[in-house]
Design an enzyme around this catalytic site. Structure first.
Site, mmCIF file in Angstrom:
data_model
loop_
_atom_site.group_PDB
_atom_site.id
_atom_site.type_symbol
_atom_site.label_atom_id
_atom_site.label_comp_id
_atom_site.label_asym_id
_atom_site.label_seq_id
_atom_site.Cartn_x
_atom_site.Cartn_y
_atom_site.Cartn_z
ATOM 1 N N GLU A 148 0.884 -1.162 0.000
ATOM 2 C CA GLU A 148 0.000 0.000 0.000
ATOM 3 C C GLU A 148 0.918 1.207 0.000
ATOM 4 O OE1 GLU A 148 -1.221 3.220 1.218
ATOM 5 O OE2 GLU A 148 -1.636 2.284 3.151
ATOM 6 N N CYS A 203 -2.667 7.793 4.927
ATOM 7 C CA CYS A 203 -2.631 7.436 3.513
ATOM 8 C C CYS A 203 -3.945 7.776 2.822
ATOM 9 C CB CYS A 203 -2.299 5.959 3.328
ATOM 10 S SG CYS A 203 -3.235 4.864 4.396
#
Length: 508
Positions: A267, A304
């Site tokens: 990720e 994020c």
């Protein structure tokens, strides 16, 4: 172990149930409180941990689901027993406030218990059965069963921005252990003491549940060669990673270059665009702007899912949105960032925006040391699509407003975005026709599309998708959050004509 708020790290690695020191040490760099020395990871330690994990797999991969579920619940219990100590060392190392650490600890414990419940249910095994058809013409059909099975030892890299929920016993570790896979964690040097105390909790659970010692190991810190050795070790079957695009892509390439390539579930970050549709902008643009500023600066923008880009039409309604966002951002005080390196990267990111003629600075602050204040810039769709650097993530409280001339240009802009973790639609009822057109684009761009909210805050649940097309992640078919994330560490096996008393117990 009972709770001890005066926890002092010993600085060793946990390898197959033993605390081991190495020859070199590094000092932690806490935001406040004392620094501590920690052993530096080595390639030899990687080898020892991976070999222990492979040996443990022959036991751990074949115990009952109930035994694994109890193990996960016990890890959660042991973390909770260290609650005050976890908060103390975690806040010192990260600079995050106690409320944030307490919430993250709750999330970490919650996802361990969620996976325990998930594997007890058994649906994740996706069990299938084709009965034998001995009289079928022109050829008989054999009896076949199919079930998902664990893949073997998994490497997990701790994340800088989540000392608990995406690190030592975070989502990747919980999913892998739930699947039946031993885990080797490379701890992040930003919070080694937090990693150590969580590893102590896992070790206590191993001993309580009589699990094989190699089911979990923690290697602290280390140079780049430690991470390289871990992803390239022949006994590692998959990698979970949360971090930067550059670092993740380098590890991804190493996984692909192995003699036997393995999946790298990385990720890697996202700018998470938010589209403010015309009717919503006209009716409540100021409120949306204020809410966006709050989401943009939450945790100093170190998520994020931080919504770094807002897309809104030109005109009075869009101007009101921008003015409200700027006003709210001006009220935000400097916040401590997770590390000196992240703070420097934020300063470099704002400097990148300051040097572009096609970008108008709306709010610029001087940042020094480990603190950060918000920044706000504006450009238009044509300039954004021509300048790739404007779409690169700046990890911190930086917002970019992209102004468009029409709904059609909004759609064209959406098509120009790279892969994202999230995309947001701010819409009212009159916006539905445009929203439907945008949704068909955004579902190809993002793993999660949401309406009339903000993407910061990721629910840990059965339906959550935390992933997306590259560069948001390296595998668009996977998620690193939620029960679906267990599938990363499983593979299907078909059992043809295997006698019932030989089949795995979950198939009988």
């Amino acid at each position: 172990m009972t709770d001890d708020a005066n926890f002092k790290p010993h600085g060793k690695h946990l390898i197959a149930g033993e605390w081991i020191a190495s020859g070199q040490t590094f000092a932690s760099e806490p935001a406040h409180g004392p620094a501590h020395d920690f052993s530096v990871g080595t390639v030899d330690l990687v080898g020892a941990a991976c070999e222990a994990a492979e040996e443990a797999f022959w036991t751990y991969g074949y115990i009952t689901r109930e035994e694994r579920a109890k193990f996960l619940d016990t890890i959660a219990d042991e973390i909770e027993a260290r609650a005050d100590a976890v908060t103390e060392i975690g806040t010192q190392e990260s600079g995050l406030p106690p409320a944030r650490l307490n919430g993250e600890r709750g999330r970490t414990i919650g996802q361990l218990r969620l996976f325990a419940s998930h594997i007890r249910d058994g649906a994740y095994l996706d069990v299938r059965h084709d009965a034998a058809l001995p009289d079928r013409q022109p050829l008989p059909r054999p009896e076949m069963h199919m079930m998902m099975r664990p893949i073997g030892p998994v490497a997990v890299f701790g994340a800088s921005n989540f000392p608990l929920a995406f690190s030592t016993a975070g989502g990747d570790t919980a999913a892998a252990l739930a699947a039946g896979c031993p885990v080797v964690v490379k701890g992040h040097s930003a919070h080694p003491g937090t990693g150590e105390i969580i590893a102590e909790a896992i070790l206590a659970a191993i001993e309580t549940c009589n699990m094989p010692k190699g089911v979990f190991s923690l290697i602290q810190g280390g140079r780049r060669d430690v991470g390289q050795a871990l992803v390239q070790h022949p006994l590692i079957r998959a990698v979970g990673f949360t971090g930067s695009l550059g670092g993740g892509r380098a590890l991804f390439d190493l996984c692909a270059q192995r003699p036997e390539p393995i999946p790298f579930f990385g990720e890697l970050g996202s700018v998470n665009p938010m589209f403010v549709l015309p009717a919503a902008a006209k009716a409540r643009g100021e409120a949306i702007g204020t809410g966006w500023a709050g989401s943009l600066t939450m945790g100093a923008g170190q998520f994020c899912t931080n919504p770094g880009i807002a897309v809104v039409e030109k005109g009075a309604a869009g101007d009101a949105f921008v003015a409200a966002a700027k006003s709210a951002l001006e009220e935000v005080d400097a916040q401590v960032m997770l590390t000196d390196g992240i703070a420097k990267a934020y300063r470099d990111g704002t400097a990148r925006f300051d040097g572009r003629n096609a970008v108008s600075p709306l709010l610029v602050n001087q940042n020094e040391g480990r603190s950060a204040k918000p920044a706000l810039y504006e450009t238009d769709a044509a300039n954004y699509l021509q300048d790739h650097a404007l779409g690169e993530e700046v990890f911190g409280p930086l917002g970019l407003v992209v102004r468009v001339d029409s709904g059609d240009e909004m759609i064209a802009l959406a098509r120009g975005f790279e892969g994202q973790l999230t995309a947001t639609l701010q819409l009212d009822a009159e916006d539905a026709p445009l929203a439907r057109k945008l949704l068909t684009v955004l579902e190809r761009k993002a793993g999660r599309v949401l309406a009339n909210g903000f993407p910061t805050g990721v629910e840990v649940s059965d339906t959550m998708v935390h992933g997306g097309p590259y560069p948001a992640s390296t595998n668009f078919g996977a998620t690193s959050v939620g029960t679906l994330s267990i599938r990363r560490f499983l593979r299907p096996v078909c059992y043809q004509n295997i006698p019932a008393d030989v089949l795995p117990t979950d198939l009988v």
